[in-house]
Design a protein around this motif. Structure first.
Motif, PDB file in Angstrom:
ATOM      1  N   VAL A 111      47.799  20.376 -25.097  1.00 26.07           N
ATOM      2  CA  VAL A 111      47.388  19.018 -24.763  1.00 26.07           C
ATOM      3  C   VAL A 111      46.875  18.902 -23.329  1.00 26.07           C
ATOM      4  CG1 VAL A 111      48.188  16.635 -24.494  1.00 26.07           C
ATOM      5  CG2 VAL A 111      48.973  18.000 -26.440  1.00 26.07           C
ATOM      6  N   ALA A 112      47.631  19.395 -22.385  1.00 25.09           N
ATOM      7  CA  ALA A 112      47.253  19.221 -20.977  1.00 25.09           C
ATOM      8  C   ALA A 112      47.941  20.256 -20.113  1.00 25.09           C
ATOM      9  CB  ALA A 112      47.625  17.821 -20.498  1.00 25.09           C
ATOM     10  N   ILE A 113      47.332  20.517 -18.972  1.00 24.98           N
ATOM     11  CA  ILE A 113      47.920  21.389 -17.954  1.00 24.98           C
ATOM     12  C   ILE A 113      48.059  20.544 -16.684  1.00 24.98           C
ATOM     13  CG2 ILE A 113      47.655  23.486 -16.594  1.00 24.98           C
ATOM     14  CD1 ILE A 113      45.935  24.566 -18.925  1.00 24.98           C
ATOM     15  N   VAL A 114      49.289  20.456 -16.205  1.00 23.92           N
ATOM     16  CA  VAL A 114      49.584  19.533 -15.109  1.00 23.92           C
ATOM     17  C   VAL A 114      50.144  20.283 -13.897  1.00 23.92           C
ATOM     18  CG1 VAL A 114      50.800  17.415 -14.478  1.00 23.92           C
ATOM     19  CG2 VAL A 114      50.137  17.796 -16.855  1.00 23.92           C
ATOM     20  N   PRO A 115      49.562  20.078 -12.712  1.00 23.17           N
ATOM     21  CA  PRO A 115      50.092  20.718 -11.506  1.00 23.17           C
ATOM     22  C   PRO A 115      51.463  20.159 -11.128  1.00 23.17           C
ATOM     23  CG  PRO A 115      47.834  19.954 -11.173  1.00 23.17           C
ATOM     24  CD  PRO A 115      48.324  19.326 -12.442  1.00 23.17           C
ATOM     25  N   MET A 116      52.204  20.956 -10.364  1.00 21.97           N
ATOM     26  CA  MET A 116      53.490  20.529  -9.816  1.00 21.97           C
ATOM     27  C   MET A 116      53.290  20.101  -8.361  1.00 21.97           C
ATOM     28  SD  MET A 116      55.521  21.145 -12.385  1.00 21.97           S
ATOM     29  CE  MET A 116      57.232  21.311 -11.877  1.00 21.97           C
ATOM     30  N   VAL A 117      54.131  19.191  -7.907  1.00 19.68           N
ATOM     31  CA  VAL A 117      54.089  18.725  -6.521  1.00 19.68           C
ATOM     32  C   VAL A 117      55.483  18.866  -5.922  1.00 19.68           C
ATOM     33  CG1 VAL A 117      53.617  16.805  -4.962  1.00 19.68           C
ATOM     34  CG2 VAL A 117      52.236  17.101  -7.032  1.00 19.68           C
ATOM     35  N   LEU A 118      55.565  19.530  -4.783  1.00 21.21           N
ATOM     36  CA  LEU A 118      56.820  19.652  -4.048  1.00 21.21           C
ATOM     37  C   LEU A 118      56.887  18.511  -3.036  1.00 21.21           C
ATOM     38  CD1 LEU A 118      59.386  20.930  -2.904  1.00 21.21           C
ATOM     39  CD2 LEU A 118      57.954  22.619  -1.732  1.00 21.21           C
ATOM     40  N   SER A 119      57.903  17.685  -3.178  1.00 14.20           N
ATOM     41  CA  SER A 119      58.067  16.541  -2.276  1.00 14.20           C
ATOM     42  C   SER A 119      59.432  16.577  -1.614  1.00 14.20           C
ATOM     43  CB  SER A 119      57.910  15.224  -3.050  1.00 14.20           C
ATOM     44  OG  SER A 119      56.616  15.105  -3.594  1.00 14.20           O
ATOM     45  N   GLY A 148      63.693  14.742   7.426  1.00 11.79           N
ATOM     46  CA  GLY A 148      63.098  15.176   8.689  1.00 11.79           C
ATOM     47  C   GLY A 148      62.082  16.293   8.507  1.00 11.79           C
ATOM     48  N   ILE A 149      61.895  16.749   7.277  1.00  8.97           N
ATOM     49  CA  ILE A 149      60.940  17.820   6.980  1.00  8.97           C
ATOM     50  C   ILE A 149      59.579  17.199   6.713  1.00  8.97           C
ATOM     51  CG2 ILE A 149      60.370  19.671   5.355  1.00  8.97           C
ATOM     52  CD1 ILE A 149      63.447  19.865   4.852  1.00  8.97           C
ATOM     53  N   ARG A 150      58.539  17.797   7.310  1.00  2.00           N
ATOM     54  CA  ARG A 150      57.202  17.221   7.173  1.00  2.00           C
ATOM     55  C   ARG A 150      56.193  18.146   6.506  1.00  2.00           C
ATOM     56  NH1 ARG A 150      59.378  15.052  11.779  1.00  2.00           N
ATOM     57  NH2 ARG A 150      59.178  12.794  12.026  1.00  2.00           N
ATOM     58  N   ASP A 151      56.535  19.441   6.429  1.00  5.18           N
ATOM     59  CA  ASP A 151      55.589  20.373   5.830  1.00  5.18           C
ATOM     60  C   ASP A 151      56.322  21.589   5.282  1.00  5.18           C
ATOM     61  OD1 ASP A 151      56.256  21.882   8.126  1.00  5.18           O
ATOM     62  OD2 ASP A 151      54.459  21.247   9.191  1.00  5.18           O
ATOM     63  N   MET A 152      55.570  22.495   4.663  1.00  6.74           N
ATOM     64  CA  MET A 152      56.166  23.669   4.036  1.00  6.74           C
ATOM     65  C   MET A 152      56.856  24.569   5.061  1.00  6.74           C
ATOM     66  SD  MET A 152      56.660  25.222   1.138  1.00  6.74           S
ATOM     67  CE  MET A 152      55.381  24.692  -0.012  1.00  6.74           C
ATOM     68  N   ALA A 153      56.234  24.732   6.217  1.00  7.29           N
ATOM     69  CA  ALA A 153      56.826  25.587   7.249  1.00  7.29           C
ATOM     70  C   ALA A 153      58.207  25.067   7.647  1.00  7.29           C
ATOM     71  CB  ALA A 153      55.910  25.667   8.465  1.00  7.29           C
ATOM     72  N   GLY A 154      58.305  23.755   7.782  1.00  7.71           N
ATOM     73  CA  GLY A 154      59.588  23.158   8.151  1.00  7.71           C
ATOM     74  C   GLY A 154      60.625  23.312   7.054  1.00  7.71           C
ATOM     75  N   LEU A 155      60.194  23.182   5.801  1.00  8.68           N
ATOM     76  CA  LEU A 155      61.124  23.333   4.683  1.00  8.68           C
ATOM     77  C   LEU A 155      61.663  24.750   4.614  1.00  8.68           C
ATOM     78  CD1 LEU A 155      62.524  22.417   2.077  1.00  8.68           C
ATOM     79  CD2 LEU A 155      60.402  22.949   0.851  1.00  8.68           C
ATOM     80  N   GLY A 199      54.177   5.961  -0.252  1.00  9.82           N
ATOM     81  CA  GLY A 199      54.921   6.169   0.983  1.00  9.82           C
ATOM     82  C   GLY A 199      56.416   6.319   0.801  1.00  9.82           C
ATOM     83  N   ASN A 200      56.839   6.574  -0.448  1.00  9.62           N
ATOM     84  CA  ASN A 200      58.273   6.675  -0.714  1.00  9.62           C
ATOM     85  C   ASN A 200      58.850   8.061  -0.403  1.00  9.62           C
ATOM     86  OD1 ASN A 200      58.607   3.966  -1.971  1.00  9.62           O
ATOM     87  ND2 ASN A 200      57.166   4.806  -3.453  1.00  9.62           N
ATOM     88  N   VAL A 201      58.031   9.095  -0.580  1.00  7.76           N
ATOM     89  CA  VAL A 201      58.432  10.467  -0.283  1.00  7.76           C
ATOM     90  C   VAL A 201      57.263  11.166   0.391  1.00  7.76           C
ATOM     91  CG1 VAL A 201      59.977  10.543  -2.300  1.00  7.76           C
ATOM     92  CG2 VAL A 201      57.638  11.429  -2.493  1.00  7.76           C
ATOM     93  N   THR A 202      57.493  12.371   0.871  1.00 11.47           N
ATOM     94  CA  THR A 202      56.419  13.146   1.491  1.00 11.47           C
ATOM     95  C   THR A 202      56.102  14.353   0.623  1.00 11.47           C
ATOM     96  OG1 THR A 202      57.121  12.494   3.713  1.00 11.47           O
ATOM     97  CG2 THR A 202      55.689  14.427   3.536  1.00 11.47           C
ATOM     98  N   ALA A 203      54.934  14.366   0.031  1.00  6.22           N
ATOM     99  CA  ALA A 203      54.493  15.521  -0.744  1.00  6.22           C
ATOM    100  C   ALA A 203      53.971  16.570   0.227  1.00  6.22           C
ATOM    101  CB  ALA A 203      53.399  15.120  -1.723  1.00  6.22           C
ATOM    102  N   ILE A 204      54.428  17.816   0.092  1.00  9.78           N
ATOM    103  CA  ILE A 204      54.022  18.857   1.048  1.00  9.78           C
ATOM    104  C   ILE A 204      53.234  19.994   0.412  1.00  9.78           C
ATOM    105  CG2 ILE A 204      55.906  18.331   2.632  1.00  9.78           C
ATOM    106  CD1 ILE A 204      57.372  20.790   1.606  1.00  9.78           C
ATOM    107  N   ALA A 205      53.141  20.027  -0.928  1.00  8.25           N
ATOM    108  CA  ALA A 205      52.325  21.062  -1.570  1.00  8.25           C
ATOM    109  C   ALA A 205      52.117  20.741  -3.030  1.00  8.25           C
ATOM    110  CB  ALA A 205      52.974  22.436  -1.434  1.00  8.25           C
TER     111      ALA A 205
END
Length: 324
Positions: free
Chosen positions: A119-127, A133-140, A214-220
């Motif tokens: 039916v569909a292929i859906v990407p994943m999002v890491l939030s 206090g984490i803002r990006d992948m490097a920080g995580l 603006g509820n969470v921060t998606a980082i990838a």
């Protein structure tokens, strides 16, 4: 004499199957979603069900059957009458990875289900939570490595795609986190917004609105390139984790002994639904990619289920996760 009787019985059964297939469907079809209402699987299933119902001339009713990391609903379909009136709307978790996650699953998707189509292929999002206090992948990753097991990784429950994504992410980054299972994506994301947990990986359907609101921060995102809906969010490769290339396929299957003519009618209906401009527009809004026409049918899905069962076996074995 006995051979004649057996041949006669076989002829009657074949005739009955043919007649049933020719009149299919003459009543509503149940599309079982082995996940809670409101999640990605449920949202996509309801969009497809409405359009398939229009094509089939009968209602396609979505029924949420939760429990056991999608095994309860899937097992119900496996054990239902093989007449095309009870189908499963599943994904790479329920139709592939769960074979390894649940030692007592009680069925093999390769043998006990008949593919209808992808039916569909859906990407994943890491939030991550705003409060983390984490803002990006490097920080995580820096936090995960500095404090092994300290961060709380939430997911929609054992055997779900968000659980599988968390396992895979921690595996490819060589890090550890505290595993927090929920009963569905909704509760997990609510706690992510509240800051009770630190991170969740889920599909775009649920994650994009949380980031844009603006509820969470998606980082990838696990898409091959940045998504138009959230262009400020890098891909996992851009963020420094190219080994995480997990996207979620969603598909429809029937009990294994379903007559071929019925399966072909269902496959045809699915292809008609996925060609509908309104459905394609709705999927595009959700960043859900519709496969190419030659990848939608039963045979491509059969190969995909088999290959993903083989793909996830070593990962789940390496991580050592088993769900009883």
């Amino acid at each position: 004499m006995m051979r004649s009787v057996i041949a006669a019985i076989a002829a009657v059964l074949l005739s009955a199957h043919a007649a049933a297939a020719e009149s299919f469907p003459n009543r509503s079809v149940t599309l079982v979603v082995a996940a809670a209402a409101g999640g990605t699987t449920d949202v996509l299933a309801r969009i497809v069900a409405r359009r398939m119902g229009e094509d089939l001339g009968q209602s396609v009713v979505v029924e949420n059957v939760t429990g056991g990391g999608a095994t309860v609903g899937t097992r119900r379909v496996v054990r239902s009458d093989a007449d095309g009136y009870t189908l499963i709307f599943g994904n790479m978790g329920s139709l592939a990875a769960n074979f390894w996650l649940f030692p007592n699953i009680g069925f093999d998707p390769r043998q006990d289900l008949a593919p209808v189509g992808l039916v569909a292929i859906v990407p994943m999002v890491l939030s991550v939570s705003k409060k983390s206090g984490i803002r990006d992948m490097a920080g995580l990753i820096a936090t995960l490595r500095a404090k092994p097991g300290a961060l709380n990784f939430g997911h929609a429950g054992p055997g779900t795609t968000s659980h599988l994504a968390a396992i895979t992410f921690l595996h490819v980054t060589g890090t550890q986190a505290h595993d927090i299972p929920y009963r569905g994506s909704g509760p997990a994301i609510n706690d992510l917004v509240a800051g009770t947990i630190d991170a969740v990986i889920d599909q775009t359907v649920t994650m994009i609105p949380m980031h844009t609101g603006g509820n969470v921060t998606a980082i990838a995102t696990s898409s091959s390139s940045r998504l138009a809906q959230i262009p400020d969010v890098p891909t996992f490769a851009e963020a420094g984790v190219p080994a995480f290339d997990l996207t979620v396929w969603n598909a429809i299957a029937a009990p294994a002994a379903t007559p071929q003519a019925v399966l072909e009618r269902l496959e045809s209906s699915l292809k008609t639904a996925l060609a509908d401009p309104d459905l394609r527009r709705r999927f595009a809004e959700l960043a859900a990619d519709i496969p190419q026409p030659d990848q939608i049918g039963a045979e491509p899905l059969r190969r995909l289920i088999a290959s993903d069962i083989e793909r996830f076996g070593p990962i789940i074995h390496a991580v050592g996760v088993k769900v009883e």
